[in-house]
Write a protein that holds these residues in place. Structure first.
Motif, PDB file in Angstrom:
ATOM      1  N   GLU A  37      10.852 -20.852  16.147  1.00  0.00           N
ATOM      2  CA  GLU A  37       9.677 -21.718  16.158  1.00  0.00           C
ATOM      3  C   GLU A  37       8.594 -21.314  15.165  1.00  0.00           C
ATOM      4  N   ASP A  38       8.534 -20.045  14.764  1.00  0.00           N
ATOM      5  CA  ASP A  38       7.512 -19.618  13.809  1.00  0.00           C
ATOM      6  C   ASP A  38       8.013 -19.557  12.364  1.00  0.00           C
ATOM      7  N   ILE A  39       9.250 -19.976  12.132  1.00  0.00           N
ATOM      8  CA  ILE A  39       9.763 -20.020  10.761  1.00  0.00           C
ATOM      9  C   ILE A  39       8.910 -21.018   9.980  1.00  0.00           C
ATOM     10  N   VAL A  40       8.455 -20.598   8.802  1.00  0.00           N
ATOM     11  CA  VAL A  40       7.580 -21.454   7.995  1.00  0.00           C
ATOM     12  C   VAL A  40       8.421 -22.302   7.058  1.00  0.00           C
ATOM     13  N   VAL A  41       8.221 -23.620   7.160  1.00  0.00           N
ATOM     14  CA  VAL A  41       8.953 -24.587   6.347  1.00  0.00           C
ATOM     15  C   VAL A  41       8.012 -25.115   5.269  1.00  0.00           C
ATOM     16  N   ASP A  42       8.514 -25.234   4.049  1.00  0.00           N
ATOM     17  CA  ASP A  42       7.728 -25.819   2.961  1.00  0.00           C
ATOM     18  C   ASP A  42       7.825 -27.338   3.096  1.00  0.00           C
ATOM     19  N   TYR A  43       6.885 -27.934   3.813  1.00  0.00           N
ATOM     20  CA  TYR A  43       6.915 -29.364   4.149  1.00  0.00           C
ATOM     21  C   TYR A  43       5.917 -30.092   3.263  1.00  0.00           C
ATOM     22  N   TYR A  44       6.420 -30.841   2.291  1.00  0.00           N
ATOM     23  CA  TYR A  44       5.579 -31.516   1.291  1.00  0.00           C
ATOM     24  C   TYR A  44       4.592 -30.526   0.670  1.00  0.00           C
ATOM     25  N   GLN A  52       5.974 -27.280  14.574  1.00  0.00           N
ATOM     26  CA  GLN A  52       5.076 -28.409  14.321  1.00  0.00           C
ATOM     27  C   GLN A  52       5.783 -29.553  13.597  1.00  0.00           C
ATOM     28  N   LEU A  53       7.047 -29.322  13.213  1.00  0.00           N
ATOM     29  CA  LEU A  53       7.800 -30.337  12.469  1.00  0.00           C
ATOM     30  C   LEU A  53       8.947 -30.938  13.258  1.00  0.00           C
ATOM     31  N   ALA A  54       9.340 -30.278  14.346  1.00  0.00           N
ATOM     32  CA  ALA A  54      10.573 -30.678  15.012  1.00  0.00           C
ATOM     33  C   ALA A  54      10.548 -30.267  16.474  1.00  0.00           C
ATOM     34  N   SER A  55      11.428 -30.924  17.240  1.00  0.00           N
ATOM     35  CA  SER A  55      11.617 -30.463  18.620  1.00  0.00           C
ATOM     36  C   SER A  55      12.773 -29.465  18.606  1.00  0.00           C
ATOM     37  N   ILE A  56      12.565 -28.365  19.317  1.00  0.00           N
ATOM     38  CA  ILE A  56      13.546 -27.283  19.349  1.00  0.00           C
ATOM     39  C   ILE A  56      14.036 -27.159  20.784  1.00  0.00           C
ATOM     40  N   SER A  57      15.358 -27.154  20.952  1.00  0.00           N
ATOM     41  CA  SER A  57      15.890 -27.033  22.307  1.00  0.00           C
ATOM     42  C   SER A  57      17.109 -26.120  22.323  1.00  0.00           C
ATOM     43  N   ILE A  58      17.500 -25.766  23.545  1.00  0.00           N
ATOM     44  CA  ILE A  58      18.645 -24.870  23.732  1.00  0.00           C
ATOM     45  C   ILE A  58      19.620 -25.542  24.688  1.00  0.00           C
ATOM     46  N   PRO A  59      20.647 -26.208  24.144  1.00  0.00           N
ATOM     47  CA  PRO A  59      21.613 -26.883  25.021  1.00  0.00           C
ATOM     48  C   PRO A  59      22.509 -25.915  25.792  1.00  0.00           C
ATOM     49  N   ASP A  60      22.787 -24.743  25.216  1.00  0.00           N
ATOM     50  CA  ASP A  60      23.554 -23.724  25.933  1.00  0.00           C
ATOM     51  C   ASP A  60      23.101 -22.346  25.457  1.00  0.00           C
ATOM     52  N   VAL A  77      13.966 -27.831   6.310  1.00  0.00           N
ATOM     53  CA  VAL A  77      14.139 -27.016   7.513  1.00  0.00           C
ATOM     54  C   VAL A  77      15.358 -26.110   7.348  1.00  0.00           C
ATOM     55  N   GLU A  78      16.449 -26.683   6.861  1.00  0.00           N
ATOM     56  CA  GLU A  78      17.668 -25.891   6.630  1.00  0.00           C
ATOM     57  C   GLU A  78      17.408 -24.719   5.683  1.00  0.00           C
ATOM     58  N   LYS A  79      16.726 -24.992   4.560  1.00  0.00           N
ATOM     59  CA  LYS A  79      16.429 -23.940   3.580  1.00  0.00           C
ATOM     60  C   LYS A  79      15.578 -22.832   4.205  1.00  0.00           C
ATOM     61  N   ALA A  80      14.581 -23.224   4.989  1.00  0.00           N
ATOM     62  CA  ALA A  80      13.686 -22.240   5.611  1.00  0.00           C
ATOM     63  C   ALA A  80      14.450 -21.341   6.583  1.00  0.00           C
ATOM     64  N   ILE A  81      15.383 -21.912   7.327  1.00  0.00           N
ATOM     65  CA  ILE A  81      16.178 -21.118   8.282  1.00  0.00           C
ATOM     66  C   ILE A  81      17.073 -20.146   7.526  1.00  0.00           C
ATOM     67  N   MET A  82      17.678 -20.621   6.436  1.00  0.00           N
ATOM     68  CA  MET A  82      18.556 -19.752   5.651  1.00  0.00           C
ATOM     69  C   MET A  82      17.768 -18.627   4.976  1.00  0.00           C
ATOM     70  N   LYS A  83      16.523 -18.911   4.550  1.00  0.00           N
ATOM     71  CA  LYS A  83      15.695 -17.893   3.890  1.00  0.00           C
ATOM     72  C   LYS A  83      15.171 -16.864   4.882  1.00  0.00           C
ATOM     73  N   SER A  84      15.062 -17.235   6.157  1.00  0.00           N
ATOM     74  CA  SER A  84      14.525 -16.301   7.157  1.00  0.00           C
ATOM     75  C   SER A  84      15.461 -15.100   7.277  1.00  0.00           C
TER      76      SER A  84
END
Length: 184
Positions: A37-44, A52-60, A77-84
């Motif tokens: 949830e605290d991963i910083v995304v370069d959004y525009y 603040q950009l998406a809903s995050i859930s845990i299905p399992d 979002v994908e790039k930010a997760i990969m860079k983390s």
């Protein structure tokens, strides 16, 4: 004197709260929204936390799903997760981004324990800094003649007791987290 102890206690509690937050971000093989949830995304061209950009859930217990509200932000979002530094690989199916949490290797568990120990040491340093600051406050008050030398010594003893108590709590948190990380 009471306001010195109250301030001391609050500041030391903040150090423990920060430690708990840091621990919640350490991956233990179970999915948790706090991981991403605290991963910083370069959004525009604006750095924005993922929550603040998406809903995050845990299905399992081993999967995190992220559903960005703006369709155009999927790749960001994908790039930010990969860079983390989490070492996670997102899978984008066009509707949601899925992250599968792999089981931890023994080596990765040991690395996470080292990080937990470093976080704990940082918290203890913060607690000791609070002790130093509050002891300085007592010394200033004694020099201003608003408290006696005996009051200063009693105050320093009480502050030391608080320091020992909060340091012990930090060690307990570390022991619990270490046990959780090493659990297979």
């Amino acid at each position: 004197m009471d306001d010195v102890f109250k301030d001391c206690k609050q500041r030391m509690q903040k150090a423990l709260d920060t430690l708990k937050k840091d621990f919640s971000k350490l991956r233990t093989g179970r999915a948790s929204t706090t991981l991403v949830e605290d991963i910083v995304v370069d959004y525009y061209n604006t750095p924005t936390p993922l929550n603040q950009l998406a809903s995050i859930s845990i299905p399992d217990s081993r999967t995190i799903t992220i559903q960005p509200w703006d369709r155009n932000s999927f790749s960001d979002v994908e790039k930010a997760i990969m860079k983390s530094d989490l070492g996670l690989n997102p899978i984008n199916d066009g509707k949601v981004i899925r992250i599968s949490i792999p089981p931890l290797t023994e080596e990765r568990r040991k690395d996470l324990v080292k990080v937990a120990k470093k976080n704990t040491e940082d918290a203890k340093i913060a607690i000791r800094n609070v002790r130093r600051d509050e002891n300085e406050t007592l010394k200033k008050r004694k020099n201003e003649k608003s408290i006696t030398e005996d009051d200063q010594h009693k105050g320093q003893e009480k502050i030391q007791e608080l320091t020992d108590s909060f340091t012990a709590k930090a060690d307990e948190l570390l022991a619990d987290k270490e046990k959780e990380i090493m659990e297979i």
